[in-house]
Design a protein around this motif. Structure first.
Motif, PDB file in Angstrom:
ATOM      1  N   ARG A 113       0.978  -1.200  -0.045  1.00 51.12           N
ATOM      2  CA  ARG A 113       0.049  -0.067   0.102  1.00 51.12           C
ATOM      3  C   ARG A 113       0.865   1.271  -0.089  1.00 51.12           C
ATOM      4  O   ARG A 113       0.490   2.254  -0.773  1.00 51.12           O
ATOM      5  N   HIS A 114       1.885   1.168   0.573  1.00 53.71           N
ATOM      6  CA  HIS A 114       2.959   2.199   0.750  1.00 53.71           C
ATOM      7  C   HIS A 114       4.088   2.157  -0.113  1.00 53.71           C
ATOM      8  O   HIS A 114       5.005   2.993   0.148  1.00 53.71           O
ATOM      9  N   LYS A 115       3.910   1.230  -1.067  1.00 52.86           N
ATOM     10  CA  LYS A 115       5.103   0.993  -2.124  1.00 52.86           C
ATOM     11  C   LYS A 115       6.506   1.227  -1.713  1.00 52.86           C
ATOM     12  O   LYS A 115       7.262   1.851  -2.053  1.00 52.86           O
ATOM     13  N   THR A 116       6.880   0.345  -0.666  1.00 51.78           N
ATOM     14  CA  THR A 116       7.894   0.222   0.050  1.00 51.78           C
ATOM     15  C   THR A 116       8.142  -1.400   0.190  1.00 51.78           C
ATOM     16  O   THR A 116       7.433  -2.091  -0.219  1.00 51.78           O
ATOM     17  N   THR A 117       9.445  -1.577   0.859  1.00 51.74           N
ATOM     18  CA  THR A 117       9.709  -3.150   0.674  1.00 51.74           C
ATOM     19  C   THR A 117       9.130  -3.455   2.209  1.00 51.74           C
ATOM     20  O   THR A 117       8.919  -2.784   3.105  1.00 51.74           O
ATOM     21  N   LEU A 118       9.222  -5.105   2.142  1.00 51.49           N
ATOM     22  CA  LEU A 118       8.674  -5.799   3.311  1.00 51.49           C
ATOM     23  C   LEU A 118       9.702  -5.535   4.400  1.00 51.49           C
ATOM     24  O   LEU A 118       9.403  -5.268   5.614  1.00 51.49           O
ATOM     25  N   ARG A 119      10.949  -5.606   4.044  1.00 53.74           N
ATOM     26  CA  ARG A 119      12.086  -5.084   4.963  1.00 53.74           C
ATOM     27  C   ARG A 119      11.916  -3.986   5.726  1.00 53.74           C
ATOM     28  O   ARG A 119      11.877  -3.877   6.943  1.00 53.74           O
ATOM     29  N   GLU A 120      11.708  -2.771   4.894  1.00 57.24           N
ATOM     30  CA  GLU A 120      11.289  -1.440   5.778  1.00 57.24           C
ATOM     31  C   GLU A 120      10.253  -1.631   6.600  1.00 57.24           C
ATOM     32  O   GLU A 120      10.392  -1.070   7.762  1.00 57.24           O
ATOM     33  N   VAL A 121       9.132  -2.080   6.219  1.00 56.90           N
ATOM     34  CA  VAL A 121       7.809  -1.996   7.032  1.00 56.90           C
ATOM     35  C   VAL A 121       8.267  -2.942   8.272  1.00 56.90           C
ATOM     36  O   VAL A 121       7.838  -2.862   9.541  1.00 56.90           O
ATOM     37  N   ALA A 122       8.995  -4.402   7.949  1.00 57.47           N
ATOM     38  CA  ALA A 122       9.117  -4.940   9.232  1.00 57.47           C
ATOM     39  C   ALA A 122      10.148  -4.557  10.307  1.00 57.47           C
ATOM     40  O   ALA A 122       9.878  -4.226  11.371  1.00 57.47           O
ATOM     41  N   LEU A 123      10.842  -3.600   9.779  1.00 53.78           N
ATOM     42  CA  LEU A 123      12.027  -2.843  10.619  1.00 53.78           C
ATOM     43  C   LEU A 123      11.200  -1.916  11.451  1.00 53.78           C
ATOM     44  O   LEU A 123      11.517  -1.448  12.626  1.00 53.78           O
ATOM     45  N   LEU A 124      10.430  -1.091  10.927  1.00 53.65           N
ATOM     46  CA  LEU A 124       9.518  -0.013  11.421  1.00 53.65           C
ATOM     47  C   LEU A 124       8.760  -0.649  12.566  1.00 53.65           C
ATOM     48  O   LEU A 124       8.404  -0.245  13.844  1.00 53.65           O
ATOM     49  N   ALA A 125       8.112  -1.853  12.247  1.00 52.10           N
ATOM     50  CA  ALA A 125       7.251  -2.541  13.131  1.00 52.10           C
ATOM     51  C   ALA A 125       8.053  -2.980  14.161  1.00 52.10           C
ATOM     52  O   ALA A 125       7.653  -2.888  15.345  1.00 52.10           O
ATOM     53  N   THR A 126       9.208  -3.316  14.228  1.00 48.99           N
ATOM     54  CA  THR A 126       9.897  -3.707  15.241  1.00 48.99           C
ATOM     55  C   THR A 126      10.314  -2.496  16.122  1.00 48.99           C
ATOM     56  O   THR A 126      10.394  -2.296  17.322  1.00 48.99           O
ATOM     57  N   GLN A 127      10.722  -1.354  15.454  1.00 53.28           N
ATOM     58  CA  GLN A 127      10.886  -0.077  16.116  1.00 53.28           C
ATOM     59  C   GLN A 127       9.900   0.370  16.900  1.00 53.28           C
ATOM     60  O   GLN A 127       9.942   0.811  18.103  1.00 53.28           O
ATOM     61  N   LEU A 128       8.492   0.180  16.639  1.00 56.25           N
ATOM     62  CA  LEU A 128       7.242   0.384  17.367  1.00 56.25           C
ATOM     63  C   LEU A 128       7.038  -0.650  18.395  1.00 56.25           C
ATOM     64  O   LEU A 128       6.194  -0.212  19.028  1.00 56.25           O
ATOM     65  N   GLY A 129       7.595  -1.736  18.312  1.00 56.57           N
ATOM     66  CA  GLY A 129       7.528  -2.633  19.309  1.00 56.57           C
ATOM     67  C   GLY A 129       6.347  -3.647  19.207  1.00 56.57           C
ATOM     68  O   GLY A 129       5.828  -4.453  19.638  1.00 56.57           O
ATOM     69  N   MET A 130       6.434  -3.771  17.854  1.00 56.50           N
ATOM     70  CA  MET A 130       5.230  -4.749  17.454  1.00 56.50           C
ATOM     71  C   MET A 130       5.982  -6.072  16.994  1.00 56.50           C
ATOM     72  O   MET A 130       6.837  -6.134  16.509  1.00 56.50           O
ATOM     73  N   ARG A 131       5.244  -7.082  17.715  1.00 56.20           N
ATOM     74  CA  ARG A 131       5.697  -8.432  17.139  1.00 56.20           C
ATOM     75  C   ARG A 131       5.289  -9.000  16.092  1.00 56.20           C
ATOM     76  O   ARG A 131       4.256  -8.745  15.767  1.00 56.20           O
ATOM     77  N   HIS A 132       6.084  -9.614  15.088  1.00 53.59           N
ATOM     78  CA  HIS A 132       5.624 -10.285  13.943  1.00 53.59           C
ATOM     79  C   HIS A 132       6.505 -11.285  13.511  1.00 53.59           C
ATOM     80  O   HIS A 132       7.661 -11.618  14.085  1.00 53.59           O
TER      81      HIS A 132
END
Length: 63
Positions: free
Chosen positions: A37-56
């Motif tokens: 949806r945001h035209k970015t990589t899974l890597r970038e989104v996963a790293l951001l999720a980790t920064q936010l404290g989201m488990r995945h």
């Protein structure tokens, strides 16, 4: 919350998102959906999720 943080029109920052009560685990399909949806990589989104404290499921994939 993750999508809001990636949206340039949103005032949500990593710092403010960390304080949000909606932070919780996120599935791999949801990570992929946000990335597409945001035209970015899974890597970038996963790293951001980790920064936010989201488990995945991709935690640790991108070291």
């Amino acid at each position: 919350m993750l999508a809001e943080t990636l949206d340039p029109a949103s005032a949500t920052t990593v710092e403010s998102a960390r304080q949000d009560s909606r932070i919780g685990p996120i599935s791999l399909p949801a990570l992929a959906s946000v990335a597409m949806r945001h035209k970015t990589t899974l890597r970038e989104v996963a790293l951001l999720a980790t920064q936010l404290g989201m488990r995945h499921e991709a935690d640790g994939w991108f070291g």
